[in-house]
Design a protein around this motif. Structure first.
Motif, PDB file in Angstrom:
ATOM      1  N   ILE A   1     -16.649   6.756   1.525  1.00 24.98           N
ATOM      2  CA  ILE A   1     -15.664   7.122   1.634  1.00 24.98           C
ATOM      3  C   ILE A   1     -15.333   6.482   2.371  1.00 24.98           C
ATOM      4  CG2 ILE A   1     -15.004   8.770   4.394  1.00 24.98           C
ATOM      5  CD1 ILE A   1     -17.352  10.111   3.306  1.00 24.98           C
ATOM      6  N   GLN A   2     -15.422   5.294   3.039  1.00 24.17           N
ATOM      7  CA  GLN A   2     -14.802   4.229   3.772  1.00 24.17           C
ATOM      8  C   GLN A   2     -13.911   3.071   2.606  1.00 24.17           C
ATOM      9  OE1 GLN A   2     -17.915   0.892   5.385  1.00 24.17           O
ATOM     10  NE2 GLN A   2     -15.805  -0.103   6.546  1.00 24.17           N
ATOM     11  N   ARG A   3     -14.101   2.823   1.561  1.00 24.95           N
ATOM     12  CA  ARG A   3     -14.061   2.562   0.857  1.00 24.95           C
ATOM     13  C   ARG A   3     -12.520   3.058   0.165  1.00 24.95           C
ATOM     14  NH1 ARG A   3     -19.034   0.954  -2.469  1.00 24.95           N
ATOM     15  NH2 ARG A   3     -19.761  -0.602  -1.803  1.00 24.95           N
ATOM     16  N   LEU A   4     -12.681   4.617   0.250  1.00 23.26           N
ATOM     17  CA  LEU A   4     -10.997   5.303  -0.740  1.00 23.26           C
ATOM     18  C   LEU A   4     -10.315   5.449   0.992  1.00 23.26           C
ATOM     19  CD1 LEU A   4     -12.955   8.999  -1.789  1.00 23.26           C
ATOM     20  CD2 LEU A   4     -11.761   6.766  -3.378  1.00 23.26           C
ATOM     21  N   SER A   5     -11.036   5.516   1.907  1.00 21.63           N
ATOM     22  CA  SER A   5      -9.298   4.707   2.509  1.00 21.63           C
ATOM     23  C   SER A   5      -8.867   3.717   3.835  1.00 21.63           C
ATOM     24  CB  SER A   5     -10.276   5.703   4.033  1.00 21.63           C
ATOM     25  OG  SER A   5     -11.380   4.750   4.842  1.00 21.63           O
ATOM     26  N   ASN A   6      -9.459   2.884   3.163  1.00 21.96           N
ATOM     27  CA  ASN A   6      -9.176   1.645   2.711  1.00 21.96           C
ATOM     28  C   ASN A   6      -8.460   1.479   2.330  1.00 21.96           C
ATOM     29  OD1 ASN A   6     -10.942   0.710   5.240  1.00 21.96           O
ATOM     30  ND2 ASN A   6     -12.350  -0.071   4.022  1.00 21.96           N
ATOM     31  N   ILE A   7      -8.509   1.503   0.759  1.00 20.83           N
ATOM     32  CA  ILE A   7      -7.608   1.785  -0.442  1.00 20.83           C
ATOM     33  C   ILE A   7      -6.152   2.589   0.403  1.00 20.83           C
ATOM     34  CG2 ILE A   7      -7.239   1.866  -3.343  1.00 20.83           C
ATOM     35  CD1 ILE A   7      -9.743   1.201  -2.895  1.00 20.83           C
ATOM     36  N   GLY A   8      -6.337   4.044   0.253  1.00 23.19           N
ATOM     37  CA  GLY A   8      -5.395   5.048   0.618  1.00 23.19           C
ATOM     38  C   GLY A   8      -4.367   4.504   1.886  1.00 23.19           C
ATOM     39  N   LEU A   9      -5.316   4.223   3.151  1.00 21.21           N
ATOM     40  CA  LEU A   9      -4.277   3.089   3.545  1.00 21.21           C
ATOM     41  C   LEU A   9      -3.459   2.209   3.561  1.00 21.21           C
ATOM     42  CD1 LEU A   9      -6.668   3.356   7.218  1.00 21.21           C
ATOM     43  CD2 LEU A   9      -4.658   5.111   6.628  1.00 21.21           C
ATOM     44  N   ILE A  10      -3.878   1.150   2.263  1.00 21.38           N
ATOM     45  CA  ILE A  10      -3.071   0.234   2.127  1.00 21.38           C
ATOM     46  C   ILE A  10      -2.365   0.432   1.617  1.00 21.38           C
ATOM     47  CG2 ILE A  10      -3.055  -1.717   0.594  1.00 21.38           C
ATOM     48  CD1 ILE A  10      -4.488  -2.284   3.599  1.00 21.38           C
ATOM     49  N   GLY A  11      -2.434   2.085   0.557  1.00 19.39           N
ATOM     50  CA  GLY A  11      -1.145   2.461  -0.867  1.00 19.39           C
ATOM     51  C   GLY A  11      -0.040   2.881  -0.025  1.00 19.39           C
ATOM     52  N   LEU A  12      -0.264   3.597   1.315  1.00 18.17           N
ATOM     53  CA  LEU A  12       0.527   4.383   1.886  1.00 18.17           C
ATOM     54  C   LEU A  12       1.084   2.694   3.239  1.00 18.17           C
ATOM     55  CD1 LEU A  12      -1.107   6.707   3.884  1.00 18.17           C
ATOM     56  CD2 LEU A  12       0.077   7.379   1.838  1.00 18.17           C
ATOM     57  N   LEU A  13       0.358   2.331   3.340  1.00 14.32           N
ATOM     58  CA  LEU A  13       1.523   0.973   3.622  1.00 14.32           C
ATOM     59  C   LEU A  13       2.001   0.540   2.682  1.00 14.32           C
ATOM     60  CD1 LEU A  13       1.496  -0.507   6.478  1.00 14.32           C
ATOM     61  CD2 LEU A  13      -0.388  -2.085   5.575  1.00 14.32           C
ATOM     62  N   ALA A  14       1.614   0.204   1.628  1.00 15.16           N
ATOM     63  CA  ALA A  14       2.542  -0.766   0.557  1.00 15.16           C
ATOM     64  C   ALA A  14       3.531   0.398   0.493  1.00 15.16           C
ATOM     65  CB  ALA A  14       1.845  -0.837  -0.688  1.00 15.16           C
ATOM     66  N   LYS A  15       3.072   1.469  -0.157  1.00 13.93           N
ATOM     67  CA  LYS A  15       4.631   2.687   0.004  1.00 13.93           C
ATOM     68  C   LYS A  15       5.788   2.240   0.660  1.00 13.93           C
ATOM     69  CE  LYS A  15       5.580   7.475  -1.636  1.00 13.93           C
ATOM     70  NZ  LYS A  15       5.206   8.472  -1.861  1.00 13.93           N
ATOM     71  N   SER A  16       5.216   2.181   2.272  1.00 15.49           N
ATOM     72  CA  SER A  16       6.492   2.254   3.274  1.00 15.49           C
ATOM     73  C   SER A  16       6.904   0.872   2.567  1.00 15.49           C
ATOM     74  CB  SER A  16       6.101   2.653   4.277  1.00 15.49           C
ATOM     75  OG  SER A  16       5.085   2.016   4.876  1.00 15.49           O
ATOM     76  N   ALA A  17       6.311  -0.307   2.563  1.00 17.28           N
ATOM     77  CA  ALA A  17       6.980  -1.677   2.737  1.00 17.28           C
ATOM     78  C   ALA A  17       7.636  -1.163   1.745  1.00 17.28           C
ATOM     79  CB  ALA A  17       5.647  -2.379   2.918  1.00 17.28           C
ATOM     80  N   LYS A  18       7.763  -0.441   0.591  1.00 18.01           N
ATOM     81  CA  LYS A  18       8.670  -0.763  -0.661  1.00 18.01           C
ATOM     82  C   LYS A  18       9.420  -0.315  -0.937  1.00 18.01           C
ATOM     83  CE  LYS A  18       7.981  -0.952  -5.750  1.00 18.01           C
ATOM     84  NZ  LYS A  18       7.407  -0.430  -6.688  1.00 18.01           N
ATOM     85  N   ALA A  19       9.705   1.089   0.218  1.00 14.89           N
ATOM     86  CA  ALA A  19      10.005   2.106   0.360  1.00 14.89           C
ATOM     87  C   ALA A  19      12.115   1.477   0.717  1.00 14.89           C
ATOM     88  CB  ALA A  19       9.597   3.539   1.329  1.00 14.89           C
ATOM     89  N   SER A  20      11.387   0.474   2.204  1.00 13.20           N
ATOM     90  CA  SER A  20      12.225   0.156   3.107  1.00 13.20           C
ATOM     91  C   SER A  20      12.571  -1.230   2.991  1.00 13.20           C
ATOM     92  CB  SER A  20      12.128   0.681   4.244  1.00 13.20           C
ATOM     93  OG  SER A  20      10.419  -0.760   4.882  1.00 13.20           O
ATOM     94  N   ASP A  21      11.942  -1.956   1.810  1.00 10.68           N
ATOM     95  CA  ASP A  21      12.421  -3.719   1.542  1.00 10.68           C
ATOM     96  C   ASP A  21      11.868  -4.653   2.831  1.00 10.68           C
ATOM     97  OD1 ASP A  21      12.757  -5.437  -0.223  1.00 10.68           O
ATOM     98  OD2 ASP A  21      15.156  -5.479   0.509  1.00 10.68           O
ATOM     99  N   ASP A  22      11.353  -3.459   3.556  1.00 14.73           N
ATOM    100  CA  ASP A  22      10.373  -4.158   4.506  1.00 14.73           C
ATOM    101  C   ASP A  22       9.759  -6.100   4.258  1.00 14.73           C
ATOM    102  OD1 ASP A  22      10.012  -5.195   7.380  1.00 14.73           O
ATOM    103  OD2 ASP A  22       9.158  -4.135   8.171  1.00 14.73           O
ATOM    104  N   GLN A  23      10.222  -7.276   4.369  1.00 14.79           N
ATOM    105  CA  GLN A  23       9.793  -7.947   3.930  1.00 14.79           C
ATOM    106  C   GLN A  23       8.576  -8.158   5.553  1.00 14.79           C
ATOM    107  OE1 GLN A  23      10.333 -10.397   1.598  1.00 14.79           O
ATOM    108  NE2 GLN A  23      11.903  -8.993   1.477  1.00 14.79           N
ATOM    109  N   LYS A  24       7.782  -8.160   6.373  1.00 16.38           N
ATOM    110  CA  LYS A  24       7.082  -8.125   6.811  1.00 16.38           C
ATOM    111  C   LYS A  24       5.786  -7.191   6.711  1.00 16.38           C
ATOM    112  CE  LYS A  24       9.460  -9.658  11.373  1.00 16.38           C
ATOM    113  NZ  LYS A  24       9.813  -9.998  12.735  1.00 16.38           N
ATOM    114  N   GLY A  25       6.485  -5.840   6.710  1.00 12.88           N
ATOM    115  CA  GLY A  25       5.625  -5.320   5.975  1.00 12.88           C
ATOM    116  C   GLY A  25       4.810  -5.392   4.464  1.00 12.88           C
ATOM    117  N   LYS A  26       5.332  -5.489   3.730  1.00  8.76           N
ATOM    118  CA  LYS A  26       5.234  -6.213   2.394  1.00  8.76           C
ATOM    119  C   LYS A  26       3.939  -7.380   2.883  1.00  8.76           C
ATOM    120  CE  LYS A  26       9.084  -5.626  -0.255  1.00  8.76           C
ATOM    121  NZ  LYS A  26      10.031  -5.854  -0.424  1.00  8.76           N
ATOM    122  N   VAL A  27       3.826  -8.513   3.721  1.00  7.61           N
ATOM    123  CA  VAL A  27       3.816  -9.730   4.142  1.00  7.61           C
ATOM    124  C   VAL A  27       2.174  -8.811   4.779  1.00  7.61           C
ATOM    125  CG1 VAL A  27       2.936 -11.102   5.859  1.00  7.61           C
ATOM    126  CG2 VAL A  27       4.608 -11.612   4.565  1.00  7.61           C
TER     127      VAL A  27
END
Length: 75
Positions: free
Chosen positions: A21-47
């Motif tokens: 469960i911890q592994r899945l939640s970690n991967i899911g949260l990173i995926g959500l963060l990556a999706k939102s950073a890519k959509a807004s083209d945010d450099q700080k988000g990508k970092v």
């Protein structure tokens, strides 16, 4: 099977489920963060996503070491 053996088996199964469960939640949260950073083209988000991936790798290695130790203890 004795009660002590059964309880030990249940304990190790619960630990394994919690790790998964911890592994899945970690991967899911990173995926959500990556999706939102890519959509807004945010450099700080990508970092942040890159830093999160590094921490995710470290966490996975530590969880794998814990799994190996549990396997040795079970045998």
């Amino acid at each position: 099977m004795k009660n002590k053996d059964m309880l030990r088996k249940i304990y190790y199964e619960n630990r394994a489920m919690n790790r998964n469960i911890q592994r899945l939640s970690n991967i899911g949260l990173i995926g959500l963060l990556a999706k939102s950073a890519k959509a807004s083209d945010d450099q700080k988000g990508k970092v942040l996503v890159k830093a999160g991936m590094v921490f995710l790798i470290i966490t996975e290695v530590l969880l794998m070491v814990g799994d190996i130790i549990d396997c040795k203890e079970l045998k």
